[in-house]
Design an enzyme around this catalytic site. Structure first.
Site, PDB file in Angstrom:
ATOM      1  N   GLY A 244       0.796  -1.213   0.000  1.00  0.00           N
ATOM      2  CA  GLY A 244       0.000   0.000   0.000  1.00  0.00           C
ATOM      3  C   GLY A 244       0.832   1.268   0.000  1.00  0.00           C
ATOM      4  N   HIS A 245       0.151   2.378  -0.255  1.00  0.00           N
ATOM      5  CA  HIS A 245       0.805   3.682  -0.388  1.00  0.00           C
ATOM      6  C   HIS A 245       1.584   4.066   0.862  1.00  0.00           C
ATOM      7  CE1 HIS A 245      -2.052   5.855   2.232  1.00  0.00           C
ATOM      8  NE2 HIS A 245      -2.962   5.051   1.714  1.00  0.00           N
ATOM      9  N   ASN A 246       2.743   4.651   0.639  1.00  0.00           N
ATOM     10  CA  ASN A 246       3.635   5.164   1.688  1.00  0.00           C
ATOM     11  C   ASN A 246       4.190   4.094   2.620  1.00  0.00           C
ATOM     12  OD1 ASN A 246       1.679   7.817   1.263  1.00  0.00           O
ATOM     13  ND2 ASN A 246       3.849   8.289   1.553  1.00  0.00           N
TER      14      ASN A 246
END
Length: 334
Positions: A244-246
């Site tokens: 997932g993002h970041n």
């Protein structure tokens, strides 16, 4: 089809082990201990497989030095310090050539005039290289790969068919991306709105990938909402993995198939995540931690700890719970 064969001495010249027993024929290939036939080589990397040797038809086995059995008549062992690592060496020498991209740039590939392409790069049919992309030396881009605007890619990378690298991604050197990997797609972010139902949250960051990373088929690494999603040097990602993002992965992490990280998860160095395990957003997993297959992690995990279960607890606690539950169920049927 190309075939290969080697004598036991030729193989041992690579492994640098000790030969026990005698086998004078050629070795035509490696195989698992149950399926191996005469003239094939197999592996005994764990004592529990020793009992299978007597029924195996393999002529040679690579074994750990503490093996407790003998090879038998007209068969041989190669004793090494680590049979599993030796297996990787043998598989390499028997490996057949990969599919070729023969042209430096196929006639149907589209490469933007502002892209900078290093020496020895091969670009297959139907691939697209966008504006201001920089690709280092000796990369291989198989047919139907898409690399979008402003990406920076190092040397000796391999992109198999169907890979999509979204804009502004940064990739190191010596990486492998298997078919249909997605790098830098939008993160999964929405917020409720009385007027519009769900409002999409823009993700304006990118993905940064270190050196010697390998990502399996159909896996996804989403771009950061802010700044970057980071995959550290030496990480190995299996098929069908979601990052997932970041999220930030340290060095030499392993994620097995169908596992996933929600947004903003941080993995330390050397973390191992088993198949189908899932990690809650904003969790921090310490160096060397192990997450068992199918586990659901809902919070931080200290360095070196093994977690197991759904929800995940320290493995020893989960195993105690399972033992109690097993006894309870057994008693309830009496």
């Amino acid at each position: 089809m190309i075939t290969k064969s080697f004598s036991i001495n030729e193989i041992n010249s690579i492994l640098k082990g000790d030969i026990v027993g005698h086998y004078s024929g050629q070795i035509i290939g490696p195989e698992n201990i149950e399926s191996a036939k005469a003239s094939q080589i197999t592996f005994i990397g764990n004592k529990k497989f020793e009992k299978k040797w007597i029924n195996s038809k393999a002529s040679v086995a690579v074994v750990n030095r503490d093996v407790s059995i003998e090879p038998g008549e007209k068969r041989a062992f190669i004793k090494v310090d680590n049979a599993d690592l030796a297996m990787s060496q043998i598989l390499s020498i028997f490996a057949l050539p990969l599919a070729e991209v023969k042209n430096e740039q196929h006639a149907t590939a589209v490469v933007d005039s502002t892209a900078i392409i290093g020496k020895g790069v091969k670009i297959g049919a139907g691939s697209y290289i966008g504006p201001r992309v920089i690709i280092g030396d000796y990369c291989v881009i198989y047919p139907n790969v898409t690399i979008l605007d402003d990406c920076e890619i190092g040397n000796n990378n391999v992109f198999w068919s169907g890979v999509v690298v979204r804009e502004r991604t940064v990739i190191g050197s010596n990486c492998i991306f298997h078919p249909n990997v997605s790098i830098g797609a939008d993160g999964f972010g929405y917020r409720p709105s009385p007027e519009f139902g769900l409002v999409k949250i823009p993700h304006i960051g990118n993905v940064v990938i270190g050196d010697w990373v390998e990502i399996g088929a159909n896996s996804c690494v989403d771009r950061g909402k802010f700044s970057s999603t980071v995959i550290g040097t030496g990480c190995k990602i299996d098929n069908l993995v979601q990052i997932g993002h970041n999220s930030i992965l340290g060095k030499f992490c392993i994620m097995a198939g169908n596992s996933g990280l929600a947004g903003s998860v941080t993995l330390g160095d050397g973390v191992i995540i088993g198949g189908s395990a899932s990690i809650k957003d904003h969790s921090v997993i310490g160096n060397g931690a192990v997450i068992g297959a199918g586990s659901g992690v809902t919070g931080d995990v200290a360095a070196g700890v093994t977690m197991l279960g759904y929800p995940a607890l320290e493995a020893r606690d989960t195993l105690k719970q399972w033992a109690i539950m097993k006894r309870f169920l057994k008693d309830s049927y009496k």
